[in-house]
Design a protein around this motif. Structure first.
Motif, PDB file in Angstrom:
ATOM      1  N   HIS A  62       0.836  -1.202   0.000  1.00  0.00           N
ATOM      2  CA  HIS A  62       0.000   0.000   0.000  1.00  0.00           C
ATOM      3  C   HIS A  62       0.873   1.256   0.000  1.00  0.00           C
ATOM      4  O   HIS A  62       0.641   2.196  -0.764  1.00  0.00           O
ATOM      5  N   VAL A  63       1.903   1.243   0.834  1.00  0.00           N
ATOM      6  CA  VAL A  63       2.841   2.368   0.886  1.00  0.00           C
ATOM      7  C   VAL A  63       3.513   2.552  -0.467  1.00  0.00           C
ATOM      8  O   VAL A  63       3.656   3.673  -0.977  1.00  0.00           O
ATOM      9  N   CYS A  64       3.911   1.437  -1.059  1.00  0.00           N
ATOM     10  CA  CYS A  64       4.593   1.474  -2.356  1.00  0.00           C
ATOM     11  C   CYS A  64       3.748   2.180  -3.397  1.00  0.00           C
ATOM     12  O   CYS A  64       4.194   3.121  -4.045  1.00  0.00           O
ATOM     13  N   VAL A  65       2.520   1.726  -3.552  1.00  0.00           N
ATOM     14  CA  VAL A  65       1.687   2.300  -4.618  1.00  0.00           C
ATOM     15  C   VAL A  65       1.330   3.740  -4.300  1.00  0.00           C
ATOM     16  O   VAL A  65       1.314   4.590  -5.190  1.00  0.00           O
ATOM     17  N   PHE A  66       1.070   4.022  -3.028  1.00  0.00           N
ATOM     18  CA  PHE A  66       0.713   5.400  -2.673  1.00  0.00           C
ATOM     19  C   PHE A  66       1.836   6.365  -3.072  1.00  0.00           C
ATOM     20  O   PHE A  66       1.603   7.360  -3.749  1.00  0.00           O
ATOM     21  N   TYR A  67       3.057   6.057  -2.666  1.00  0.00           N
ATOM     22  CA  TYR A  67       4.166   6.975  -2.954  1.00  0.00           C
ATOM     23  C   TYR A  67       4.680   6.826  -4.386  1.00  0.00           C
ATOM     24  O   TYR A  67       4.899   7.819  -5.080  1.00  0.00           O
ATOM     25  N   THR A  68       4.910   5.595  -4.813  1.00  0.00           N
ATOM     26  CA  THR A  68       5.492   5.404  -6.144  1.00  0.00           C
ATOM     27  C   THR A  68       4.541   5.900  -7.216  1.00  0.00           C
ATOM     28  O   THR A  68       4.904   6.712  -8.058  1.00  0.00           O
ATOM     29  N   PHE A  69       3.304   5.401  -7.172  1.00  0.00           N
ATOM     30  CA  PHE A  69       2.368   5.805  -8.219  1.00  0.00           C
ATOM     31  C   PHE A  69       1.871   7.218  -8.006  1.00  0.00           C
ATOM     32  O   PHE A  69       1.549   7.920  -8.973  1.00  0.00           O
ATOM     33  N   GLY A  70       1.814   7.652  -6.761  1.00  0.00           N
ATOM     34  CA  GLY A  70       1.482   9.050  -6.536  1.00  0.00           C
ATOM     35  C   GLY A  70       2.496   9.955  -7.208  1.00  0.00           C
ATOM     36  O   GLY A  70       2.150  10.892  -7.943  1.00  0.00           O
ATOM     37  N   ASN A  71       3.767   9.670  -6.980  1.00  0.00           N
ATOM     38  CA  ASN A  71       4.812  10.481  -7.618  1.00  0.00           C
ATOM     39  C   ASN A  71       4.815  10.301  -9.128  1.00  0.00           C
ATOM     40  O   ASN A  71       5.020  11.266  -9.875  1.00  0.00           O
ATOM     41  N   ASN A  84       3.252  13.130   1.340  1.00  0.00           N
ATOM     42  CA  ASN A  84       4.144  12.946   2.491  1.00  0.00           C
ATOM     43  C   ASN A  84       3.404  12.152   3.564  1.00  0.00           C
ATOM     44  O   ASN A  84       2.241  11.758   3.393  1.00  0.00           O
ATOM     45  N   GLU A  85       4.098  11.923   4.659  1.00  0.00           N
ATOM     46  CA  GLU A  85       3.521  11.075   5.702  1.00  0.00           C
ATOM     47  C   GLU A  85       2.314  11.730   6.363  1.00  0.00           C
ATOM     48  O   GLU A  85       1.412  11.042   6.828  1.00  0.00           O
ATOM     49  N   THR A  86       2.297  13.051   6.386  1.00  0.00           N
ATOM     50  CA  THR A  86       1.140  13.740   6.962  1.00  0.00           C
ATOM     51  C   THR A  86      -0.111  13.414   6.167  1.00  0.00           C
ATOM     52  O   THR A  86      -1.158  13.046   6.725  1.00  0.00           O
ATOM     53  N   LEU A  87       0.002  13.513   4.838  1.00  0.00           N
ATOM     54  CA  LEU A  87      -1.145  13.192   3.997  1.00  0.00           C
ATOM     55  C   LEU A  87      -1.509  11.713   4.162  1.00  0.00           C
ATOM     56  O   LEU A  87      -2.693  11.366   4.303  1.00  0.00           O
ATOM     57  N   TYR A  88      -0.493  10.860   4.153  1.00  0.00           N
ATOM     58  CA  TYR A  88      -0.747   9.416   4.249  1.00  0.00           C
ATOM     59  C   TYR A  88      -1.520   9.099   5.532  1.00  0.00           C
ATOM     60  O   TYR A  88      -2.539   8.400   5.508  1.00  0.00           O
ATOM     61  N   ASN A  89      -1.032   9.643   6.644  1.00  0.00           N
ATOM     62  CA  ASN A  89      -1.685   9.335   7.918  1.00  0.00           C
ATOM     63  C   ASN A  89      -3.072   9.950   8.002  1.00  0.00           C
ATOM     64  O   ASN A  89      -3.995   9.334   8.535  1.00  0.00           O
TER      65      ASN A  89
END
Lengths: 91, 413
Positions: B269-278, B377-382
């Motif tokens: 989940h972290v991977c897709v959020f950051y990788t695909f988000g970017n 960033n982590e703020t958005l993620y959390n």
């Protein structure tokens, strides 16, 4: 043309500049940018990598935006971009 | 080195010297590694180092054989080239059969960690477990056999905040019994007839363009593209560390396995959020994918068209209801190819990365509103995912359980 710049922290280390343009650049303009700054360019469909001595510009022939990942030459590149006409057909 | 890549177009896999290689970014690499090294009741660091030694030994041995590199000095040069090509940094130093001290610069893991956490955490322990395993594997492949050498990181840039790391390699008294990589694993015989949901995104055109990008480590041995710091990792490194992590947890207490599965899902989940988000905020996306997008569901299709260009296998969005539900088929997932070559069968779906990745693609589009280019960033993620009301995933068909392909759903809750 007028530019909007965003200096952004890169993943890992270093900084990149995102440059918003009023229009996308033509391949001719990107080739001229590469030549002017002493580099080369490579085309992948509508994506263009401008390879310069100081790093790489990721540009597009359809999106009005580019990303500069450079150790140097920022001023020369921004000056070149600012010198371009607002409309591509008046180039 | 780019010339050595083999693209298996029907299966959408990429091979390098007999090993499947896939792209992932440092957000995923760091999260998965931390997941495995954190629990102090298992030898997580041992899992990471040993798996790297095994998988990279197979890769290097394949490279030496395929390129017919016989001299030790040439083999070492090739090993260093390959390390940089894959995006791990620069490895330098003089070597001999008695061992050596290697200098690691621009470490993917150390610089990635400093960039992501360096301003808020002082790290106390070395981080370059992959490079440690790689170094031992290089010595094994150059001077001996798998398990003949061991390595240790004596200086780590993530701890010292200096400009380099040091890795010491030495022979062991008795060869350790290690297990080489299963290579491409049990791949599908031929692509299954899976119908893609209606979209204007041309997966195959994107595959061809992205496969054609010469993505390789730069002068620093780093791969920067799509706004992220990438590695072209042997897929079996990820596979081996995640399944061994679960094996180790199960050995301590069977009840811990479910926690481990959840953590690996979270890494996906972290991977897709950051990788695909970017990726979705990059010039590459705006240039190559966005012109094909006509609807909100095309954003999700675009994500899977890119995913299936990364060496992950044939990912197909087969059903999607805007902001509500999707169903994704993966024909020949890299996790399953390894699993079926390593384990006899599974009582449950075992594609834990994909189980986290599929809901994440819906979350980044419909909860992260990626089209509006939020700061990732982590703020958005959390903020997004600690409050509930996001998509949750399930593996509903599993090749590892006898189905012809794997299938996953993501449902809004």
């Amino acid at each position: 043309m007028e530019l909007h710049l965003l200096r952004r922290r890169e993943c890992g280390k270093g900084w990149a500049w995102d440059v918003d343009l009023p229009r996308s650049l033509t391949l001719t303009e990107l080739a001229d940018l590469a030549r002017t700054c002493g580099g080369t360019y490579r085309v992948f469909h509508t994506l263009v990598w401008v390879e310069l001595p100081g790093g790489r510009i990721v540009a597009s022939t359809v999106a009005p935006r580019m990303t500069l990942r450079l150790r140097q030459q920022h001023d020369a590149i921004l000056a070149y971009l600012q010198s371009l006409p607002v409309a591509a057909d008046s180039a | 080195m780019l010339d050595c890549l083999v693209v298996d177009r029907p299966r959408k896999l990429v091979g390098l010297f007999g090993e499947p290689v896939i792209f992932h970014c440092h957000h995923y690499n760091l999260f998965l590694q931390q997941t495995i090294e954190d629990p102090d009741w298992i030898d997580g660091v041992g899992i990471l180092r040993q798996s790297a030694q095994e998988i990279f030994f197979s890769l290097l041995q394949g490279a030496f054989q395929q390129l017919e590199v016989l001299r030790e000095s040439e083999r070492w040069r090739l090993a260093r080239q390959l390390f940089s090509f894959l995006g791990f940094g620069q490895l330098e130093g003089d070597i001999s059969p008695q061992g050596g001290e290697l200098e690691l610069r621009h470490s993917h893991y150390a610089e990635g960690w400093l960039g992501k956490y360096g301003e808020i955490i002082n790290r106390q322990k070395p981080i370059d477990h992959l490079a440690v395993g790689y170094a031992a594997a290089a010595f094994d492949a150059i001077y001996g056999s798998l398990g003949d050498y061991e390595a240790e990181e004596t200086v780590c840039q993530a701890v010292t905040r200096g400009d380099h790391c040091l890795i010491r390699v030495q022979p062991v008294a008795v060869r350790r019994q290690l297990t080489p990589s299963p290579g491409m694993g049990r791949v599908i015989d031929q692509p299954a007839p899976i119908a893609r949901a209606k979209t204007s995104v041309d997966y195959e055109a994107l595959n061809e363009t992205l496969w054609g990008l010469p993505l390789a480590g730069d002068d620093d041995g780093q791969i920067r593209a799509f706004n992220v710091l990438l590695t072209r990792m042997p897929a079996n490194y990820y596979n081996r560390i995640q399944y061994r992590f679960l094996d180790a947890l199960r050995a301590v207490n069977p009840a811990l396995e479910a926690v481990g599965c959840d953590l690996i899902r979270e890494s996906g989940h972290v991977c897709v959020f950051y990788t695909f988000g970017n990726i979705m905020e990059s010039v590459e996306w705006e240039s190559l994918v966005q012109p094909m997008i006509q609807t909100d569901t095309d954003w999700v299709h675009g994500g899977y068209a890119v995913a299936s260009s990364l060496g992950w296998g044939r990912w197909e969005l087969v059903e999607i209801e805007s902001n509500q539900f999707c169903r994704v088929a993966i024909d020949g997932n890299y996790e399953t190819n390894y699993f079926l070559a390593t384990y006899p069968n599974s009582s449950t779906g075992a594609c834990f990365f994909a189980q986290g990745a599929v809901p994440a693609m819906m979350n980044i589009v419909y909860r992260g509103h990626i089209a509006q280019k939020p700061v990732l960033n982590e703020t958005l993620y959390n903020n997004l995912f600690r409050r509930g009301h996001h998509f949750q995933g399930r593996e509903v068909r599993a090749r590892e359980q006898g189905d012809p392909w794997c299938e996953f759903t993501a449902t809004a809750v």
